[in-house]
Design a protein around this motif. Sequence first.
Motif, PDB file in Angstrom:
ATOM      1  N   UNK A  15      17.359 -43.340  50.443  1.00 55.29           N
ATOM      2  CA  UNK A  15      18.450 -42.436  50.188  1.00 55.29           C
ATOM      3  C   UNK A  15      19.115 -42.421  51.423  1.00 55.29           C
ATOM      4  N   UNK A  16      20.275 -42.645  51.303  1.00 57.83           N
ATOM      5  CA  UNK A  16      21.344 -42.790  52.467  1.00 57.83           C
ATOM      6  C   UNK A  16      22.414 -41.827  52.762  1.00 57.83           C
ATOM      7  N   UNK A  17      22.326 -40.680  52.019  1.00 60.76           N
ATOM      8  CA  UNK A  17      23.219 -39.780  52.022  1.00 60.76           C
ATOM      9  C   UNK A  17      22.766 -38.147  51.826  1.00 60.76           C
ATOM     10  N   UNK A  18      21.534 -37.959  51.244  1.00 59.76           N
ATOM     11  CA  UNK A  18      21.428 -36.558  50.997  1.00 59.76           C
ATOM     12  C   UNK A  18      20.085 -35.939  51.693  1.00 59.76           C
ATOM     13  N   UNK A  75      17.182 -33.875  44.188  1.00 56.28           N
ATOM     14  CA  UNK A  75      18.250 -34.783  44.013  1.00 56.28           C
ATOM     15  C   UNK A  75      18.492 -35.802  45.132  1.00 56.28           C
ATOM     16  N   UNK A  76      18.585 -37.155  44.813  1.00 53.09           N
ATOM     17  CA  UNK A  76      18.798 -37.919  45.898  1.00 53.09           C
ATOM     18  C   UNK A  76      19.900 -38.783  45.771  1.00 53.09           C
ATOM     19  N   UNK A  77      20.038 -39.882  46.343  1.00 58.45           N
ATOM     20  CA  UNK A  77      21.193 -40.799  46.229  1.00 58.45           C
ATOM     21  C   UNK A  77      20.906 -42.295  46.334  1.00 58.45           C
ATOM     22  N   UNK A  78      21.776 -43.123  45.894  1.00 57.78           N
ATOM     23  CA  UNK A  78      21.545 -44.680  46.199  1.00 57.78           C
ATOM     24  C   UNK A  78      22.914 -45.002  46.375  1.00 57.78           C
ATOM     25  N   UNK A  79      23.265 -46.247  47.231  1.00 56.43           N
ATOM     26  CA  UNK A  79      24.280 -47.131  47.252  1.00 56.43           C
ATOM     27  C   UNK A  79      23.694 -48.257  46.552  1.00 56.43           C
ATOM     28  N   UNK A 114      14.626 -55.758  45.665  1.00 57.21           N
ATOM     29  CA  UNK A 114      15.925 -55.273  45.137  1.00 57.21           C
ATOM     30  C   UNK A 114      16.290 -53.777  45.320  1.00 57.21           C
ATOM     31  N   UNK A 115      15.375 -53.103  45.410  1.00 60.08           N
ATOM     32  CA  UNK A 115      15.623 -51.610  45.622  1.00 60.08           C
ATOM     33  C   UNK A 115      14.793 -51.280  46.911  1.00 60.08           C
ATOM     34  N   UNK A 116      15.486 -50.976  48.016  1.00 55.57           N
ATOM     35  CA  UNK A 116      14.996 -50.702  49.301  1.00 55.57           C
ATOM     36  C   UNK A 116      14.962 -49.154  49.751  1.00 55.57           C
ATOM     37  N   UNK A 117      13.944 -48.630  49.688  1.00 57.13           N
ATOM     38  CA  UNK A 117      13.803 -47.163  50.073  1.00 57.13           C
ATOM     39  C   UNK A 117      13.359 -46.867  51.621  1.00 57.13           C
ATOM     40  N   UNK A 118      14.466 -46.184  52.282  1.00 61.23           N
ATOM     41  CA  UNK A 118      14.295 -45.694  53.701  1.00 61.23           C
ATOM     42  C   UNK A 118      13.384 -44.411  53.662  1.00 61.23           C
ATOM     43  N   UNK A 119      12.681 -44.435  54.851  1.00 60.11           N
ATOM     44  CA  UNK A 119      12.065 -43.527  55.181  1.00 60.11           C
ATOM     45  C   UNK A 119      12.551 -42.033  55.635  1.00 60.11           C
ATOM     46  N   UNK A 120      13.916 -42.065  55.952  1.00 60.89           N
ATOM     47  CA  UNK A 120      14.666 -40.966  56.240  1.00 60.89           C
ATOM     48  C   UNK A 120      16.049 -41.235  56.234  1.00 60.89           C
ATOM     49  N   UNK A 121      16.965 -40.297  56.373  1.00 61.41           N
ATOM     50  CA  UNK A 121      18.233 -40.431  56.140  1.00 61.41           C
ATOM     51  C   UNK A 121      18.995 -41.113  57.541  1.00 61.41           C
ATOM     52  N   UNK A 179      12.214 -40.247  45.177  1.00 56.87           N
ATOM     53  CA  UNK A 179      13.177 -41.011  45.470  1.00 56.87           C
ATOM     54  C   UNK A 179      13.060 -42.482  45.181  1.00 56.87           C
ATOM     55  N   UNK A 180      11.767 -43.284  45.348  1.00 54.99           N
ATOM     56  CA  UNK A 180      11.766 -44.379  44.913  1.00 54.99           C
ATOM     57  C   UNK A 180      11.584 -44.489  43.183  1.00 54.99           C
TER      58      UNK A 180
END
Length: 713
Positions: free
Chosen positions: A536-539, A519-523, A632-639, A551-552
């Motif tokens: 993912x910026x929250x989980x 389970x992951x999240x997006x803003x 348009x979809x930016x995936x960060x390496x860590x929280x 996540x991607x």
Amino acid sequence: MTRSVYVTGIDRGDGRQVVELGVMELLTRQVDRVGVFRPLVHDGPDRLFELLRARYRLTQDPATVYGLDYHEASALQAEQGTDELVSRLVDRFHRVAREYEVVLVLGTDFAATQLPDELALNARLANEFGASVIPVVGGRGQTAESVRAEARNAFRAYEALGCDILALTVNRVAPADRESIAERLTARLPVPCYVLPDEPALAAPTVAQITQALHGTVLLGDDSGLARDALDFVFGGATLPNFLTALTPGCMVVTPGDRADLVVGSLAAHSAGTPPIAGVLLTLDERPTDEVLTLAAKLAPGTPVVSVAATSFPTAAELFRLEGKLSATTPRKAETALGLFERHVDTGGLLERLAVARSGRVTPMMFEHELLEQARSDRRRVVLPEGTEERVLRAADVLVRRDVCDLTLLGDPDVIRKKAADLGIDLSSVQLIDPNTSELRQPFAERYAELRAHKGVSVELAYDVVADVNYFGTLMVEEGLADGMVSGSVHSTAATIRPAFEIIKTRRPTDAGGGAAIVSSVFFMCLADKVLVYGDCAVNPDPNAEQLADIAVQSAATAARFGVEPRIAMLSYSTGTSGSGADVDKVREATELVRRSRPDLRIEGPIQYDAAVEPSVAATKLPESEVAGRATVLIFPDLNTGNNTYKAVQRSAGAVAVGPVLQGLRKPVNDLSRGALVGDIVNTVAITAIQAQPAPAPDRPVRPAAENAATPV
């Protein structure tokens, strides 16, 4: 060429503002820059324009909105003729049209204007402006046959004067006649005919409007109480037992100021919710003692008590002449009006007839409009466990008025009704459930014990657990009694999503949309001209390569579900092959995993943020990438990176951050920030309802690997 829409009528009292507001809502969904022009205006404030300006954040100079005032227009027409009047107004219209993609024109109001043949003037102005026309016909107090005849005559009148008629709208008809009027008009006229029923809440004045009109003095009450609609008036004169039986929901109690028994009795009835009242209006300039007012304030905090100098009879005469008005000070009426318009107008069909090209820009407001429209298109039920929280109740009010979805609130129904009554919120269409006393508690306990048997959970222990509102709401979703859940305005993220991990769990490969590893999240980051998706910026604090790839993929699916074409950037402090190290290698490996499992997705990584979103930087660092500079979809390496970046962009760039939106669960559950505003809750509920809708059939053409690797932009 600027496209313009001219909303006009044939007489007074048609409630045309509902249609004007509804059309503005449609236009702002499509384009960023919508102008407003009112050819003729009365002295004094223009309530509708002030509402439009506040609601849609219009930057148009108010001085450009108006052509002439009615006195100027009447004198000009008398002295120099209609041609000169029209010429002057056309010139002023084009000053606005040059600056905007679309212009909404608000026709004259037929209110003691001293202009001959006002209908013909509106028709000619529409033609000279090159505007399409939406005539509005009022049907209040008329028979169905009379309304149909008047509507046909209105169509013929504007058609005979050469107007391009987009649609005909009939407003304020008796609800029982609405369908028959719509059927007959649709069969007889060559354009779409929309028929809106009379809505008492729109015609009802607010307590604040009553106070202003009667020059009253507010003795008790807060802004929420003054914003309540007075749906009825009950005049006090009887003894208290008889008087209490006459009270109706939303009524304004009118009584002489020396009847302390009726004041206290009315407020006590409101406190008990039997029934909730709008407020109390005291006549004769008599005021209760301080002791009575202190008791009244404790009985019904926030409920208005207003004093006026007049006696009951002239007060009554004035009250029955009052009518509610849409204005910037009545935002809840605006929500009601938009809900009415959207329920009874084919908004998709009307947009097609408007033929307004959709703007290439996507503003935060346009994105939020789309959320509500998409949620409304296939209604779902969303459960809100925090039913006694004021922000949740206010959000529920908006969702009900806009007809976005069905709602269930959890909590003690008496407490919820009491708080709703104090806020002037009607929850008659909302399901209220108390987990402690619900008949569902026992079967939910048995189900939870079954799901957690491997952890040694007994039915007795489960019976206590499921009384928690978040567990109860999650079980409602799991058992199909609700389609999604939103919580977190007063609960921690862990308290909100732990039940979902235990009960709903992640999607399996056989589920719609495919499986999910985590389970992951997006803003959704709504910038001034576009929407980006951050995950993912929250989980997940530090996902490994396989989790980052998941996540991607999930984020790309979420983006596509909400109208954002996915072009994925796997972010790192290094772009391409310029760097090395464990953190970069993780991102590089995740990128390759996505390419192998989903060759249909456009993806680039590792890539730095500036190269991902700025074309000029991308042209230098990755000139042949089809994603770089256009991600348009930016995936960060860590929280740590993701959470700080989204907050920095939100605060520094003025972006609207919608989320977090959870992804990967079999059924939707979403978490709110404990600082969530009412608008945030409304958006999150709409997103949850959309997630609960059947997913569209996947469109995944597989592209050759070579094409995926390097295609010139």
